[in-house]
Enzyme design. Structure first.
Site, PDB file in Angstrom:
ATOM      1  N   LYS A 209     -85.935  -8.796  19.179  1.00  0.00           N
ATOM      2  CA  LYS A 209     -85.510 -10.011  18.206  1.00  0.00           C
ATOM      3  C   LYS A 209     -84.742  -8.956  17.288  1.00  0.00           C
ATOM      4  CE  LYS A 209     -87.133 -12.747  14.224  1.00  0.00           C
ATOM      5  NZ  LYS A 209     -88.315 -13.018  13.458  1.00  0.00           N
ATOM      6  N   GLU A 259     -90.328 -16.619   0.701  1.00  0.00           N
ATOM      7  CA  GLU A 259     -91.172 -15.526   1.726  1.00  0.00           C
ATOM      8  C   GLU A 259     -91.732 -14.570   0.639  1.00  0.00           C
ATOM      9  OE1 GLU A 259     -90.768 -12.740   5.573  1.00  0.00           O
ATOM     10  OE2 GLU A 259     -89.065 -14.062   4.752  1.00  0.00           O
ATOM     11  N   GLU A 303     -91.097 -16.761  18.124  1.00  0.00           N
ATOM     12  CA  GLU A 303     -90.331 -15.846  17.126  1.00  0.00           C
ATOM     13  C   GLU A 303     -91.416 -15.683  15.907  1.00  0.00           C
ATOM     14  OE1 GLU A 303     -86.757 -15.953  13.656  1.00  0.00           O
ATOM     15  OE2 GLU A 303     -86.975 -17.273  15.359  1.00  0.00           O
ATOM     16  N   GLU A 437     -77.988 -23.327  11.526  1.00  0.00           N
ATOM     17  CA  GLU A 437     -79.093 -22.717  10.658  1.00  0.00           C
ATOM     18  C   GLU A 437     -78.743 -22.076   9.436  1.00  0.00           C
ATOM     19  OE1 GLU A 437     -82.857 -19.978  11.125  1.00  0.00           O
ATOM     20  OE2 GLU A 437     -82.434 -21.063  12.814  1.00  0.00           O
TER      21      GLU A 437
END
Length: 452
Positions: A209, A259, A303, A437
Site C-alpha cells: 500500500k 481523522e 485497505e 476519489e
C-alpha cells in the site's frame, strides 16, 4: 453570577498580573486566567493583530481554543533529528506540573524531507494569550515563562500583549473567488504512471500500500481570509477536527479533518483506523446503499484492515494491552463516508507523547505499508513537499494530549490556495477511480470557494 464582559475580564486579568510579583512562583511556567462572557472564538481570533494565531476544536469534545502570541516557541527546521526533537519536547513538558498548560503545534508528514518555511519539521508554541471554551464556560488565559526571562520581564510582556487585544468583529463574508488558474501535482498523466508503478506485482509484493496524494494549487483573484474560510468549512463538517495555524500574515494552514491520530488521557490512549471511502447519497436510502457497498467492497475493507493491523503492531511494544474493533463501521461526513475501526490501548508507564507520535505517525492511512518503503516512494516520486499536509497537529500537556491527522487541509497564501487530497493505492486500484476519489475529497472546500 454573570461572567464579565471582555473589557472587565481584561482589567481583572491585568490586576492579577500586577500582583504576581508579590507571590513566590512554584513553577517556571505561570498561568493566570479569568472567566468571561461568551465570545465567538474564530471571530475574536480574526480580529487580533498579534501573531502567531492558532485555533483548535476537537472532533467529539465540547472544547474550543483560540490563541495568539507566543510565550515559548520551539521550532525545528531541516537540521534536527527525532532524538533531539524528543529531548526538547520532554524538557519543555517537564517545566510544569500544571495540567492546564498546553503546547499547540504540529509535526510534518515527512521529517526527513525539506520542510515548509515557518512551519518546519515540527513547531510547538505555548501561546501568550488563550481564549478557551469548555462547553458553555469561557476563560481568558495568559501564560508566562520565567525559565527564559525574569518575572518582571514576563509580566511586562504579557501586559503589553493584553493592551493590544481587540473585540471580536463579524467575519468578513467570503466572496465567490475567481479562479485564475489551477495546477495539479502530480498531473493526471503522472498520476496514472504512479498508480501503474505501485500496483505492478513486483513492487506491490514488498509494498502492498502507498497513499499517493495530490496538491491542487488554485490561483485566485484576491486573497482569502483563512479564518473566514475555516469557519465556513466548520459549518459543513461539524463532526471533524477543525484547526488552523498562522505564524505570519503571509501563510496560514487550516484543516477540517475527520481523522484522529490519537487522544491520550494519562495512560489511556484512543486511536482509529480510518481508510476506505465512498460518496454520500442524495437521500437516506441511497446513502445506506453506498455505505453497504463500501462495507462489502473487498479492496476498501482490505485497505482498512491493513491500517488497523499496522497501528496495533506499532502500539503493542508501548502498551500493556491493545484492543481493536474486528469489523469496520461507517463514519459519515458531508460529502463522503469512510470505513472506521476504533482502537484503544493502555500505555506502559513512562511512555511519552513523542514516542507515540514516532510510532503512529505517519499512519498507514496517509503513508502506506510498510511505512519506510511507502514513504521513500512518496518522497522520491510524488513531486511536491507535503509539509504539514498529512502531518500530526494538536496539543500536549502533562496529563492529556490530542492529535489529528491533517488530511483535509489547505495552505493559504496571498492570491493562492493550496489544497491536498490523497488515496490509498493497493493491488487492483484503478487510476480513474482514485482520481475521482481525490475530487470527491475536495468537493466540500471547493464548493465553499466557488459556489458562494
Amino acid at each position: 453570577m454573570t461572567a464579565p464582559l471582555l473589557s472587565h475580564a481584561i482589567k481583572s486579568l491585568t490586576d492579577k498580573l500586577k500582583s504576581l510579583s508579590e507571590q513566590p512562583a512554584n513553577d517556571p511556567i505561570i498561568q493566570v486566567s479569568v472567566t468571561i462572557a461568551a465570545i465567538p472564538l474564530i471571530a475574536w481570533l480574526a480580529a487580533q493583530s498579534t501573531y502567531p494565531r492558532l485555533y483548535w476544536k476537537g472532533r467529539d469534545t465540547e472544547e474550543e481554543v483560540a490563541a495568539i502570541g507566543c510565550c515559548t516557541d520551539f521550532f525545528f527546521g531541516d537540521d534536527v533529528d527525532d532524538i533531539e526533537l524528543s529531548e526538547k519536547y520532554l524538557k519543555q513538558r517537564e517545566l510544569t506540573s500544571n495540567p492546564n498548560i498546553r503546547y499547540y503545534g504540529g509535526v510534518a508528514f515527512d521529517r526527513k524531507n525539506e520542510s515548509w518555511p515557518e512551519f518546519g519539521k515540527a513547531r510547538f508554541i505555548l501561546p501568550r494569550i488563550e481564549l478557551r471554551r469548555s462547553a458553555t464556560e469561557y476563560k481568558l488565559i495568559v501564560n508566562l515563562n520565567i525559565s527564559e526571562a525574569s518575572l518582571e520581564q514576563e509580566i511586562a510582556s504579557t501586559l503589553a500583549a493584553i493592551s493590544l487585544l481587540d473585540n471580536p468583529k463579524p467575519l468578513t463574508p467570503l466572496k465567490k473567488v475567481a479562479l485564475m488558474g489551477r495546477n495539479d501535482t502530480p498531473s493526471r498523466a503522472r498520476w496514472d504512471q504512479l498508480i501503474k508503478q505501485v500496483t505492478e506485482p513486483g513492487f506491490n509484493e514488498h509494498t502492498p500500500k502507498v497513499v499517493l496524494s495530490r496538491q491542487t494549487q488554485l490561483e485566485v483573484s484576491e486573497s482569502v481570509d483563512p479564518w473566514t474560510l475555516l469557519a465556513c468549512w466548520q459549518g459543513r463538517n461539524a463532526t471533524s477536527f477543525q484547526f488552523g495555524f498562522q505564524f505570519s500574515p503571509e501563510k496560514a494552514f487550516i484543516s477540517c479533518t475527520p481523522e484522529r491520530l490519537y487522544h491520550r488521557k494519562q495512560r489511556s490512549l484512543f486511536t482509529e483506523a480510518l481508510a476506505g471511502t465512498t460518496i454520500r447519497g442524495l437521500n437516506q436510502e441511497q446513502d445506506k446503499a453506498f455505505a453497504q457497498a463500501l462495507l462489502d467492497d473487498k479492496k476498501n475493507t482490505h485497505e482498512n484492515l491493513l491500517v488497523r493491523q499496522q497501528i496495533v503492531d506499532e502500539l503493542n511494544p508501548l502498551s500493556n494491552h491493545v484492543d481493536a474493533d474486528e469489523l469496520p463501521t461507517i463514519f459519515k461526513l458531508s460529502h463522503i463516508q469512510h470505513l472506521h475501526r476504533s482502537i484503544q490501548a493502555e500505555l506502559k508507564a513512562q511512555v511519552n507523547d513523542f514516542q507515540v507520535i514516532q510510532a503512529l505517525h505517519p499512519t498507514p492511512a496517509v503513508g502506506g505499508l510498510p511505512k519506510k518503503s511507502a514513504i521513500d516512494f512518496i518522497r522520491q516520486e510524488e513531486g511536491y513537499l507535503r509539509g504539514w499536509y498529512a502531518g500530526a497537529c494538536g496539543y500536549f500537556n502533562l496529563h492529556e494530549s490530542e492529535f489529528a491527522v491533517a488530511i483535509r487541509s489547505a495552505l493559504i497564501e496571498p492570491n493562492r490556495i493550496n489544497l491536498f487530497a490523497g488515496a490509498g493505492i493497493v493491488a487492483g486500484s484503478e487510476p480513474d477511480i482514485e482520481w475521482t476519489e481525490l475530487e470527491n475529497k475536495l468537493a466540500t472546500i471547493l464548493s465553499i470557494l466557488t459556489e458562494l
